[in-house]
Enzyme design. Structure first.
Site, PDB file in Angstrom:
ATOM      1  CG  ASN A 104      -1.766   1.168   1.261  1.00 15.93           C
ATOM      2  OD1 ASN A 104      -2.418   1.552   0.184  1.00 15.93           O
ATOM      3  ND2 ASN A 104      -2.041   1.820   2.487  1.00 15.93           N
ATOM      4  CG  HIS A 106      -0.908   6.007   4.674  1.00 15.14           C
ATOM      5  ND1 HIS A 106      -2.105   5.972   4.683  1.00 15.14           N
ATOM      6  CD2 HIS A 106      -0.446   6.921   5.337  1.00 15.14           C
ATOM      7  CE1 HIS A 106      -2.776   6.668   5.700  1.00 15.14           C
ATOM      8  NE2 HIS A 106      -1.779   7.440   6.275  1.00 15.14           N
ATOM      9  CB  SER A 133       4.943   5.381   4.439  1.00 17.08           C
ATOM     10  OG  SER A 133       5.089   6.477   5.054  1.00 17.08           O
ATOM     11  CG  ASP A 142      -3.122   3.127   6.990  1.00 20.09           C
ATOM     12  OD1 ASP A 142      -3.245   2.763   5.804  1.00 20.09           O
ATOM     13  OD2 ASP A 142      -3.894   4.058   7.176  1.00 20.09           O
TER      14      ASP A 142
HETATM   15  C1  GRF Z   1      -2.520   8.520  -2.860  1.00 18.92           C
HETATM   16  O1  GRF Z   1      -2.181   9.840  -2.016  1.00 18.92           O
HETATM   17  C2  GRF Z   1      -2.300   7.528  -2.057  1.00 18.92           C
HETATM   18  O2  GRF Z   1      -1.275   7.570  -0.855  1.00 18.92           O
HETATM   19  C3  GRF Z   1      -3.632   7.219  -0.983  1.00 18.92           C
HETATM   20  O3  GRF Z   1      -4.554   7.378  -1.888  1.00 18.92           O
HETATM   21  C4  GRF Z   1      -4.112   8.470  -2.948  1.00 18.92           C
HETATM   22  C5  GRF Z   1      -4.595   7.864  -4.408  1.00 18.92           C
HETATM   23  O4  GRF Z   1      -4.154   8.882  -5.344  1.00 18.92           O
HETATM   24  N1  GRF Z   1      -3.655   5.983  -0.815  1.00 18.92           N
HETATM   25  P1  GRF Z   1      -4.366   8.419  -6.962  1.00 18.92           P
HETATM   26  O5  GRF Z   1      -5.582   7.878  -6.864  1.00 18.92           O
HETATM   27  O6  GRF Z   1      -3.411   7.470  -7.247  1.00 18.92           O
HETATM   28  O7  GRF Z   1      -4.214   9.736  -7.561  1.00 18.92           O
END
Ligand code: GRF
Length: 212
Positions: A104, A106, A133, A142
């Protein structure tokens, strides 16, 4: 060895998906994307996938999440599950089944600011640094071992939108890198830690090449 097979789960915009696709085209990541799965039928990420001829699935909201995901995944031999803005919490049984195979991204310097609204919370706390991260997914939200982080400086002109943009630019660097390491067999989860090239690492790798 055959090319590693991945699926990508998302709920929205899909800019990380797009970046991963680009990195694949450039030869930086050597894997197949077998499907893109979304819980949101209107996710822009689904459109990005369709344009690239990647199979897409929308999770049936009437079914249990693990049931829907298992139905899709049972047909595939998946090496890695990539969460890229997937806003649902994965069920415990699903995470256990695919333990060590789920990554993932985050938008915070974990363990700070788990959960949502990270940019807002960073601004409210008047933090000097923020970032993103990449971590292995465990049953703790998370909370899995963090592989790599990238930092940005927060200045007095920043707002949620500017932070989102800066954090995204970090994500576009560190997520493909972690995925590349994983598909090349360099990275493995080991309980609450991870192994890099067989060596146990206790703290996240810091991407300090360019603090933005
Ligand atoms: C990202 O900021 C990621 O960290 C979080 O969700 C957002 C997704 O952005 N988990 P995108 O849809 O890839 O533009």
């Amino acid at each position: 060895m055959s090319r590693p097979k991945s699926i990508i789960l998302l709920s929205g915009n899909g800019s990380n998906l797009k970046n991963i696709i680009n990195k694949k085209k450039l030869g930086f990541i050597n894997m197949d994307i077998d499907a893109v799965i979304s819980d949101n039928p209107n996710a822009n990420g689904l459109e990005i996938a369709k344009k690239e001829n990647i199979k897409t699935f929308v999770i049936d909201s009437k079914k249990k999440l693990s049931e829907s995901l298992n139905m899709i995944l049972n047909e595939m031999q998946i090496d890695i599950i990539i969460l890229a803005g997937f806003m649902k919490i994965l069920p415990e049984d699903f995470v256990k089944t695919y333990s060590g195979k789920i990554l993932n991204i985050h938008p915070s310097l974990l363990p700070c600011y788990k959960g949502i609204n990270t940019h807002k919370r960073v601004l409210e706390a008047k933090d000097s640094f923020h970032g993103a991260s990449v971590h292995f997914v465990t049953t703790e939200l998370d909370g899995g071992p963090v592989i790599i982080q990238g930092k940005i400086e927060v200045n007095k002109y920043d707002n949620e939108d500017t932070l989102k943009e800066k954090v995204h630019s970090i994500e576009y660097e560190i997520y493909p890198l972690a995925i590349k390491w994983y598909v090349e067999g360099l990275l493995r989860q080991c309980n609450h830690h991870f192994l890099f090239n067989g060596v146990k690492i206790d703290s996240p790798i810091e991407n300090i090449s360019n603090i933005k």
